[in-house]
Design a protein around this motif. Structure first.
Motif, PDB file in Angstrom:
ATOM      1  N   GLY A  53       0.835  -1.197   0.000  1.00  0.00           N
ATOM      2  CA  GLY A  53       0.000   0.000   0.000  1.00  0.00           C
ATOM      3  C   GLY A  53       0.867   1.243   0.000  1.00  0.00           C
ATOM      4  N   ARG A  54       0.462   2.208   0.790  1.00  0.00           N
ATOM      5  CA  ARG A  54       1.217   3.454   0.867  1.00  0.00           C
ATOM      6  C   ARG A  54       2.548   3.207   1.572  1.00  0.00           C
ATOM      7  NH1 ARG A  54      -0.875   7.845   3.668  1.00  0.00           N
ATOM      8  NH2 ARG A  54      -1.349   6.410   5.345  1.00  0.00           N
ATOM      9  N   GLU A  55       3.486   4.121   1.331  1.00  0.00           N
ATOM     10  CA  GLU A  55       4.765   4.034   2.025  1.00  0.00           C
ATOM     11  C   GLU A  55       5.416   5.399   2.085  1.00  0.00           C
ATOM     12  OE1 GLU A  55       8.144   2.134  -0.250  1.00  0.00           O
ATOM     13  OE2 GLU A  55       6.461   1.486  -1.484  1.00  0.00           O
ATOM     14  N   ASP A  56       6.279   5.564   3.047  1.00  0.00           N
ATOM     15  CA  ASP A  56       7.111   6.744   3.188  1.00  0.00           C
ATOM     16  C   ASP A  56       8.540   6.210   3.128  1.00  0.00           C
ATOM     17  OD1 ASP A  56       8.489   9.033   3.853  1.00  0.00           O
ATOM     18  OD2 ASP A  56       7.436   9.383   5.738  1.00  0.00           O
ATOM     19  N   PRO A  57       9.184   6.291   1.951  1.00  0.00           N
ATOM     20  CA  PRO A  57      10.509   5.681   1.785  1.00  0.00           C
ATOM     21  C   PRO A  57      11.468   6.065   2.916  1.00  0.00           C
ATOM     22  CG  PRO A  57       9.703   6.502  -0.303  1.00  0.00           C
ATOM     23  CD  PRO A  57       8.735   6.994   0.750  1.00  0.00           C
ATOM     24  N   GLY A  58      12.117   5.038   3.435  1.00  0.00           N
ATOM     25  CA  GLY A  58      13.063   5.234   4.528  1.00  0.00           C
ATOM     26  C   GLY A  58      12.419   5.255   5.899  1.00  0.00           C
ATOM     27  N   HIS A  59      11.074   5.157   5.944  1.00  0.00           N
ATOM     28  CA  HIS A  59      10.396   5.241   7.238  1.00  0.00           C
ATOM     29  C   HIS A  59       9.415   4.090   7.477  1.00  0.00           C
ATOM     30  CE1 HIS A  59      12.052   9.216   8.034  1.00  0.00           C
ATOM     31  NE2 HIS A  59      11.792   9.490   6.762  1.00  0.00           N
ATOM     32  N   TRP A  60       8.483   3.845   6.539  1.00  0.00           N
ATOM     33  CA  TRP A  60       7.485   2.798   6.758  1.00  0.00           C
ATOM     34  C   TRP A  60       6.880   2.331   5.436  1.00  0.00           C
ATOM     35  CZ3 TRP A  60       2.774   4.389   4.930  1.00  0.00           C
ATOM     36  CH2 TRP A  60       2.502   5.751   4.929  1.00  0.00           C
ATOM     37  N   ILE A  61       6.308   1.113   5.474  1.00  0.00           N
ATOM     38  CA  ILE A  61       5.600   0.520   4.339  1.00  0.00           C
ATOM     39  C   ILE A  61       4.332  -0.132   4.878  1.00  0.00           C
ATOM     40  CG2 ILE A  61       5.633  -1.189   2.466  1.00  0.00           C
ATOM     41  CD1 ILE A  61       8.714  -1.177   2.668  1.00  0.00           C
ATOM     42  N   ASP A  62       3.200   0.093   4.196  1.00  0.00           N
ATOM     43  CA  ASP A  62       1.955  -0.607   4.515  1.00  0.00           C
ATOM     44  C   ASP A  62       1.830  -1.838   3.631  1.00  0.00           C
ATOM     45  OD1 ASP A  62       1.130   1.206   6.426  1.00  0.00           O
ATOM     46  OD2 ASP A  62      -0.323   2.215   5.130  1.00  0.00           O
ATOM     47  N   PHE A  63       1.461  -2.969   4.251  1.00  0.00           N
ATOM     48  CA  PHE A  63       1.235  -4.216   3.527  1.00  0.00           C
ATOM     49  C   PHE A  63      -0.210  -4.651   3.706  1.00  0.00           C
ATOM     50  CE2 PHE A  63       5.734  -4.276   4.613  1.00  0.00           C
ATOM     51  CZ  PHE A  63       6.303  -4.537   3.380  1.00  0.00           C
ATOM     52  N   ASP A  64      -0.741  -5.303   2.683  1.00  0.00           N
ATOM     53  CA  ASP A  64      -2.070  -5.914   2.734  1.00  0.00           C
ATOM     54  C   ASP A  64      -1.867  -7.392   3.034  1.00  0.00           C
ATOM     55  OD1 ASP A  64      -4.476  -7.216   2.218  1.00  0.00           O
ATOM     56  OD2 ASP A  64      -4.842  -6.180   0.325  1.00  0.00           O
ATOM     57  N   LEU A  65      -2.052  -7.773   4.290  1.00  0.00           N
ATOM     58  CA  LEU A  65      -1.896  -9.161   4.732  1.00  0.00           C
ATOM     59  C   LEU A  65      -3.286  -9.764   4.873  1.00  0.00           C
ATOM     60  CD1 LEU A  65       0.092 -11.386   5.735  1.00  0.00           C
ATOM     61  CD2 LEU A  65      -0.322 -10.521   8.042  1.00  0.00           C
ATOM     62  N   TYR A  66      -3.757 -10.408   3.819  1.00  0.00           N
ATOM     63  CA  TYR A  66      -5.089 -11.020   3.799  1.00  0.00           C
ATOM     64  C   TYR A  66      -6.173 -10.003   4.188  1.00  0.00           C
ATOM     65  CZ  TYR A  66      -2.595 -15.413   3.292  1.00  0.00           C
ATOM     66  OH  TYR A  66      -1.772 -16.419   2.838  1.00  0.00           O
ATOM     67  N   GLY A  67      -6.040  -8.789   3.669  1.00  0.00           N
ATOM     68  CA  GLY A  67      -7.046  -7.762   3.918  1.00  0.00           C
ATOM     69  C   GLY A  67      -6.814  -6.928   5.163  1.00  0.00           C
ATOM     70  N   HIS A  68      -5.715  -7.163   5.872  1.00  0.00           N
ATOM     71  CA  HIS A  68      -5.403  -6.407   7.082  1.00  0.00           C
ATOM     72  C   HIS A  68      -4.234  -5.467   6.799  1.00  0.00           C
ATOM     73  CE1 HIS A  68      -8.181  -8.893   9.268  1.00  0.00           C
ATOM     74  NE2 HIS A  68      -7.602  -9.949   8.718  1.00  0.00           N
ATOM     75  N   GLN A  69      -4.272  -4.289   7.405  1.00  0.00           N
ATOM     76  CA  GLN A  69      -3.240  -3.289   7.167  1.00  0.00           C
ATOM     77  C   GLN A  69      -2.105  -3.456   8.165  1.00  0.00           C
ATOM     78  OE1 GLN A  69      -3.877   0.818   8.312  1.00  0.00           O
ATOM     79  NE2 GLN A  69      -3.212   1.467   6.275  1.00  0.00           N
ATOM     80  N   MET A  70      -0.964  -3.873   7.647  1.00  0.00           N
ATOM     81  CA  MET A  70       0.230  -4.089   8.456  1.00  0.00           C
ATOM     82  C   MET A  70       1.239  -3.001   8.082  1.00  0.00           C
ATOM     83  SD  MET A  70      -0.772  -6.877   9.874  1.00  0.00           S
ATOM     84  CE  MET A  70       0.708  -7.460  10.633  1.00  0.00           C
ATOM     85  N   SER A  71       1.668  -2.220   9.056  1.00  0.00           N
ATOM     86  CA  SER A  71       2.593  -1.118   8.798  1.00  0.00           C
ATOM     87  C   SER A  71       3.952  -1.429   9.408  1.00  0.00           C
ATOM     88  CB  SER A  71       2.048   0.185   9.399  1.00  0.00           C
ATOM     89  OG  SER A  71       0.829   0.537   8.790  1.00  0.00           O
TER      90      SER A  71
END
Length: 145
Positions: A35-53
């Motif tokens: 999903g969204r990300e702030d390079p060098g700081h965080w990345i959002d992942f879609d883990l089976y429909g759940h937002q993992m940052s």
């Protein structure tokens, strides 16, 4: 009310020590969308429909504490997802085929023939965060005692 009626995506922010290793593991090994990300700081992942940052931290905050479930030592804390048996089997096969998988607990069935019978596996991500994936034949068994 069933589990499906109640279930909503959850959000979890967790520490990682390397964003690119984390991206590779969650995207390529677990099959997560990005999903969204702030390079060098965080990345959002879609883990089976759940937002993992995944948030970059110099050192992992994962501990080495364990609890016991069904006779197995399991890392505390940990996080993961309850899957259908079909999804769980596909993920277990993908992880078994990956020579770099860091197993905590290889795929197995826990509480066989009992209330709450479940398939389970535990792996570590590149930062040492423990993840558990469970599979149930029926979501109705998830909270049975």
């Amino acid at each position: 009310m069933t589990v499906q009626d109640k279930a909503r995506p959850f959000h979890l922010a967790f520490p990682v020590t390397d964003l690119e290793e984390t991206r590779t593991f969650y995207r390529d090994v677990l099959g997560c969308g990005i999903g969204r990300e702030d390079p060098g700081h965080w990345i959002d992942f879609d883990l089976y429909g759940h937002q993992m940052s995944a948030h970059l931290r110099p050192t992992s905050l994962a501990g080495d504490e364990t609890g016991v479930v069904g006779g197995d030592a399991v890392p505390i804390p940990h996080f993961g997802v309850v899957l259908t048996m079909e999804q769980w089997t596909a993920l277990a096969d993908r992880l078994k085929a990956n020579p770099d998988t860091r197993w905590v607990l290889e795929p197995k069935v826990r509480f066989k023939g009992e209330t709450g019978e479940q398939a389970t596996l535990f792996v570590l991500d590149p930062s040492g965060n423990p993840l558990e994936f469970k599979g149930f034949a029926s979501d109705d068994a998830l909270f049975q005692s």
